[in-house]
Design a protein around this motif. Structure first.
Motif, PDB file in Angstrom:
ATOM      1  N   PHE A 178      36.840  15.735  42.369  1.00 17.91           N
ATOM      2  CA  PHE A 178      36.566  17.116  41.953  1.00 17.91           C
ATOM      3  C   PHE A 178      37.786  17.721  41.252  1.00 17.91           C
ATOM      4  O   PHE A 178      38.219  18.826  41.569  1.00 17.91           O
ATOM      5  CB  PHE A 178      36.188  17.976  43.172  1.00 17.91           C
ATOM      6  N   GLN A 179      38.377  16.962  40.319  1.00 17.08           N
ATOM      7  CA  GLN A 179      39.599  17.413  39.673  1.00 17.08           C
ATOM      8  C   GLN A 179      39.398  18.707  38.901  1.00 17.08           C
ATOM      9  O   GLN A 179      40.316  19.497  38.744  1.00 17.08           O
ATOM     10  CB  GLN A 179      40.106  16.325  38.716  1.00 17.08           C
ATOM     11  N   MET A 180      38.183  18.968  38.406  1.00 12.62           N
ATOM     12  CA  MET A 180      37.936  20.173  37.636  1.00 12.62           C
ATOM     13  C   MET A 180      37.543  21.348  38.525  1.00 12.62           C
ATOM     14  O   MET A 180      37.346  22.459  38.034  1.00 12.62           O
ATOM     15  CB  MET A 180      36.819  19.921  36.607  1.00 12.62           C
ATOM     16  N   PHE A 181      37.383  21.105  39.811  1.00 13.63           N
ATOM     17  CA  PHE A 181      36.910  22.131  40.730  1.00 13.63           C
ATOM     18  C   PHE A 181      38.083  22.677  41.567  1.00 13.63           C
ATOM     19  O   PHE A 181      39.105  22.011  41.760  1.00 13.63           O
ATOM     20  CB  PHE A 181      35.846  21.561  41.675  1.00 13.63           C
ATOM     21  N   LYS A 182      37.869  23.888  42.060  1.00 10.90           N
ATOM     22  CA  LYS A 182      38.848  24.540  42.961  1.00 10.90           C
ATOM     23  C   LYS A 182      38.086  25.106  44.153  1.00 10.90           C
ATOM     24  O   LYS A 182      37.013  25.676  43.985  1.00 10.90           O
ATOM     25  CB  LYS A 182      39.573  25.671  42.225  1.00 10.90           C
ATOM     26  N   PHE A 183      38.686  24.938  45.356  1.00 12.95           N
ATOM     27  CA  PHE A 183      38.047  25.486  46.552  1.00 12.95           C
ATOM     28  C   PHE A 183      37.962  27.009  46.435  1.00 12.95           C
ATOM     29  O   PHE A 183      38.969  27.683  46.234  1.00 12.95           O
ATOM     30  CB  PHE A 183      38.847  25.131  47.814  1.00 12.95           C
ATOM     31  N   SER A 184      36.729  27.512  46.497  1.00 13.02           N
ATOM     32  CA  SER A 184      36.518  28.959  46.398  1.00 13.02           C
ATOM     33  C   SER A 184      35.516  29.453  47.423  1.00 13.02           C
ATOM     34  O   SER A 184      34.934  30.526  47.260  1.00 13.02           O
ATOM     35  CB  SER A 184      36.039  29.328  44.981  1.00 13.02           C
ATOM     36  N   ASP A 185      35.315  28.686  48.459  1.00 17.28           N
ATOM     37  CA  ASP A 185      34.378  29.082  49.521  1.00 17.28           C
ATOM     38  C   ASP A 185      34.961  30.282  50.278  1.00 17.28           C
ATOM     39  O   ASP A 185      36.116  30.248  50.726  1.00 17.28           O
ATOM     40  CB  ASP A 185      34.155  27.910  50.466  1.00 17.28           C
ATOM     41  N   GLU A 186      34.167  31.349  50.419  1.00 18.86           N
ATOM     42  CA  GLU A 186      34.682  32.544  51.096  1.00 18.86           C
ATOM     43  C   GLU A 186      34.996  32.305  52.561  1.00 18.86           C
ATOM     44  O   GLU A 186      35.740  33.064  53.172  1.00 18.86           O
ATOM     45  CB  GLU A 186      33.678  33.690  50.966  1.00 18.86           C
ATOM     46  N   ARG A 187      34.495  31.232  53.111  1.00 13.63           N
ATOM     47  CA  ARG A 187      34.795  30.904  54.513  1.00 13.63           C
ATOM     48  C   ARG A 187      36.247  30.450  54.698  1.00 13.63           C
ATOM     49  O   ARG A 187      36.756  30.418  55.813  1.00 13.63           O
ATOM     50  CB  ARG A 187      33.850  29.815  55.013  1.00 13.63           C
ATOM     51  N   LEU A 188      36.885  30.090  53.588  1.00 18.26           N
ATOM     52  CA  LEU A 188      38.279  29.650  53.648  1.00 18.26           C
ATOM     53  C   LEU A 188      39.263  30.792  53.399  1.00 18.26           C
ATOM     54  O   LEU A 188      40.473  30.575  53.435  1.00 18.26           O
ATOM     55  CB  LEU A 188      38.525  28.558  52.600  1.00 18.26           C
ATOM     56  N   LYS A 189      38.729  32.005  53.136  1.00 22.92           N
ATOM     57  CA  LYS A 189      39.584  33.093  52.672  1.00 22.92           C
ATOM     58  C   LYS A 189      39.569  34.282  53.646  1.00 22.92           C
ATOM     59  O   LYS A 189      38.647  34.425  54.446  1.00 22.92           O
ATOM     60  CB  LYS A 189      39.138  33.545  51.287  1.00 22.92           C
ATOM     61  N   GLU A 190      40.559  35.124  53.505  1.00 20.40           N
ATOM     62  CA  GLU A 190      40.652  36.351  54.288  1.00 20.40           C
ATOM     63  C   GLU A 190      41.354  37.418  53.445  1.00 20.40           C
ATOM     64  O   GLU A 190      41.862  37.122  52.355  1.00 20.40           O
ATOM     65  CB  GLU A 190      41.416  36.125  55.602  1.00 20.40           C
ATOM     66  N   ASP A 191      41.361  38.657  53.959  1.00 16.86           N
ATOM     67  CA  ASP A 191      41.911  39.806  53.209  1.00 16.86           C
ATOM     68  C   ASP A 191      41.274  39.901  51.810  1.00 16.86           C
ATOM     69  O   ASP A 191      41.958  40.093  50.796  1.00 16.86           O
ATOM     70  CB  ASP A 191      43.438  39.697  53.066  1.00 16.86           C
ATOM     71  N   ILE A 192      39.949  39.746  51.764  1.00 17.64           N
ATOM     72  CA  ILE A 192      39.229  39.705  50.484  1.00 17.64           C
ATOM     73  C   ILE A 192      38.986  41.119  49.982  1.00 17.64           C
ATOM     74  O   ILE A 192      38.468  41.967  50.711  1.00 17.64           O
ATOM     75  CB  ILE A 192      37.892  38.959  50.663  1.00 17.64           C
ATOM     76  N   ARG A 193      39.355  41.378  48.696  1.00 16.37           N
ATOM     77  CA  ARG A 193      39.127  42.687  48.085  1.00 16.37           C
ATOM     78  C   ARG A 193      38.701  42.482  46.628  1.00 16.37           C
ATOM     79  O   ARG A 193      39.366  41.754  45.875  1.00 16.37           O
ATOM     80  CB  ARG A 193      40.391  43.543  48.118  1.00 16.37           C
ATOM     81  N   GLN A 194      37.575  43.113  46.215  1.00 25.88           N
ATOM     82  CA  GLN A 194      37.129  43.001  44.828  1.00 25.88           C
ATOM     83  C   GLN A 194      38.010  43.869  43.953  1.00 25.88           C
ATOM     84  O   GLN A 194      38.256  45.047  44.227  1.00 25.88           O
ATOM     85  CB  GLN A 194      35.665  43.422  44.691  1.00 25.88           C
ATOM     86  N   VAL A 195      38.465  43.246  42.808  1.00 31.73           N
ATOM     87  CA  VAL A 195      39.352  43.966  41.908  1.00 31.73           C
ATOM     88  C   VAL A 195      38.797  44.033  40.478  1.00 31.73           C
ATOM     89  O   VAL A 195      39.404  44.655  39.603  1.00 31.73           O
ATOM     90  CB  VAL A 195      40.746  43.311  41.887  1.00 31.73           C
ATOM     91  N   GLY A 196      37.669  43.340  40.216  1.00 29.66           N
ATOM     92  CA  GLY A 196      37.084  43.363  38.873  1.00 29.66           C
ATOM     93  C   GLY A 196      35.893  42.429  38.791  1.00 29.66           C
ATOM     94  O   GLY A 196      35.286  42.062  39.802  1.00 29.66           O
ATOM     95  N   GLU A 197      35.549  41.983  37.546  1.00 23.88           N
ATOM     96  CA  GLU A 197      34.432  41.058  37.339  1.00 23.88           C
ATOM     97  C   GLU A 197      34.618  40.350  35.988  1.00 23.88           C
ATOM     98  O   GLU A 197      35.369  40.797  35.124  1.00 23.88           O
ATOM     99  CB  GLU A 197      33.100  41.798  37.386  1.00 23.88           C
ATOM    100  N   THR A 198      33.898  39.198  35.815  1.00 25.07           N
ATOM    101  CA  THR A 198      33.946  38.443  34.558  1.00 25.07           C
ATOM    102  C   THR A 198      33.063  39.115  33.513  1.00 25.07           C
ATOM    103  O   THR A 198      32.392  40.119  33.794  1.00 25.07           O
ATOM    104  CB  THR A 198      33.482  37.001  34.807  1.00 25.07           C
ATOM    105  N   ASP A 199      33.028  38.513  32.292  1.00 24.71           N
ATOM    106  CA  ASP A 199      32.193  39.071  31.224  1.00 24.71           C
ATOM    107  C   ASP A 199      30.715  39.075  31.596  1.00 24.71           C
ATOM    108  O   ASP A 199      29.958  39.973  31.181  1.00 24.71           O
ATOM    109  CB  ASP A 199      32.388  38.260  29.927  1.00 24.71           C
ATOM    110  N   ASP A 200      30.302  38.100  32.396  1.00 20.21           N
ATOM    111  CA  ASP A 200      28.895  38.038  32.806  1.00 20.21           C
ATOM    112  C   ASP A 200      28.642  38.781  34.122  1.00 20.21           C
ATOM    113  O   ASP A 200      27.529  38.718  34.668  1.00 20.21           O
ATOM    114  CB  ASP A 200      28.450  36.579  32.949  1.00 20.21           C
ATOM    115  N   GLY A 201      29.637  39.452  34.667  1.00 18.55           N
ATOM    116  CA  GLY A 201      29.423  40.274  35.866  1.00 18.55           C
ATOM    117  C   GLY A 201      29.713  39.591  37.184  1.00 18.55           C
ATOM    118  O   GLY A 201      29.400  40.128  38.259  1.00 18.55           O
ATOM    119  N   THR A 202      30.299  38.392  37.154  1.00 17.31           N
ATOM    120  CA  THR A 202      30.659  37.729  38.416  1.00 17.31           C
ATOM    121  C   THR A 202      31.885  38.429  39.021  1.00 17.31           C
ATOM    122  O   THR A 202      32.908  38.577  38.329  1.00 17.31           O
ATOM    123  CB  THR A 202      30.983  36.241  38.171  1.00 17.31           C
TER     124      THR A 202
END
Length: 323
Positions: free
Chosen positions: A253-277
């Motif tokens: 998975f060289q092109m992939f990055k771990f982004s599972d929210e179960r691995l994260k903490e202190d999560i805060r939304q700060v913006g979004e992508t061009d498509d609204g992600t």
């Protein structure tokens, strides 16, 4: 599967720390309550009950209560009992005599200056009159020998000086006599009161001399610190294990990055992508370094082709495909 430890519950940790603090205090007190044996008596400690209170969680907590008992030696006990009996007798006499003061103090203090002066004059005249008579005879003889006769100015001046000295002596006699008489009258007035006061002062109840509460000195257990240290160690271990796992399993998975929210903490939304992600700031659990990116769960809803499942069970994101 590698997972980070749960953060310790503050309430549970605080309650455990409070319990250990109480255990330490009770142990310290019991260690310091040393029974004493002396030639004049003994001092002993004994648990005689318990006290209770409501803690911050509303639970009833019980702590032991102690009694310090002082016991005199047989010889000292005999002296104590005799002293108590003597004090009781004095108190009884004072109580009986205090009835006398009711009528006694209702009578005003009496003192007559004229009587005192007369008493002093009569007493002093017996000594002063003969002495002044001798002085007058001597003065007359001396003046006549000097050729000074009665009726002359010099004679009258010398006799006037003698009479003035005589008057001054009698005045001083009466002043001193009046003061002495006043003092004696006042002493006589106060004598019954002083006697009763002395009886009362000799019959005061002796209050017991309580021993000072023993001071503890044993260091307590830092349970809260131990719990926090354990959590930090487990978190660091989990982070190290997670990093190793990611390194071993991420090759396909060289092109992939771990982004599972179960691995994260202190999560805060700060913006979004061009498509609204949504874009977030966060930290990987066990890692204090701040990160920024997307959540795999959000990307999977709109762009499932950009999300992959790692063999560990966590979701990964190909950031090159995120719009």
């Amino acid at each position: 599967m590698v997972s980070t430890p749960d953060y310790p519950d503050p309430n549970v940790t605080a309650q455990a720390q409070a319990g250990m603090n109480r255990d330490t205090a009770i142990t310290q007190q019991q260690l310091n309550m040393t029974n004493q044996i002396t030639p004049t008596g003994t001092l002993t400690y004994q648990q005689t009950g318990t006290s209770s209170f409501k803690d911050s969680q509303g639970r009833t907590v019980e702590t032991p209560t102690y009694t310090a008992t002082t016991t005199l030696s047989p010889e000292q006990q005999a002296i104590f009992e005799q002293s108590q009996a003597a004090q009781n007798n004095l108190a009884t006499i004072a109580n009986d005599q205090s009835g006398f003061l009711k009528d006694y103090l209702n009578k005003p203090f009496e003192y007559n200056n004229q009587d005192a002066e007369k008493w002093a004059y009569d007493l002093g005249a017996q000594r002063l009159d003969p002495r002044f008579a001798q002085q007058e005879t001597a003065l007359r003889d001396r003046l006549i020998a000097q050729g000074i006769r009665p009726g002359t100015t010099a004679w009258d001046r010398e006799m006037g000086n003698l009479n003035q000295s005589k008057n001054d002596a009698y005045n001083q006699l009466m002043l001193n006599g009046r003061q002495q008489a006043y003092t004696e009258a006042l002493q006589e007035r106060n004598q019954p009161i002083n006697e009763i006061s002395a009886l009362l002062s000799g019959s005061q109840v002796s209050m017991p001399q309580f021993q000072s509460t023993p001071q503890t000195g044993v260091a307590g257990v830092d349970y809260t610190g131990l719990v926090n240290n354990k959590y930090q160690a487990e978190s660091q271990s989990a982070a190290a294990g997670m990093g190793g796992l990611f390194g071993l399993l991420s090759a396909p998975f060289q092109m992939f990055k771990f982004s599972d929210e179960r691995l994260k903490e202190d999560i805060r939304q700060v913006g979004e992508t061009d498509d609204g992600t949504p874009i977030y700031t966060y930290r990987y659990k066990g890692d204090p370094t701040p990160q920024m990116g997307v959540m795999a769960q959000d990307v999977a809803e709109e762009q499932p082709e950009a999300v992959g499942m790692h063999p560990s069970g966590f979701l990964m994101v190909d950031y090159g495909k995120v719009k």
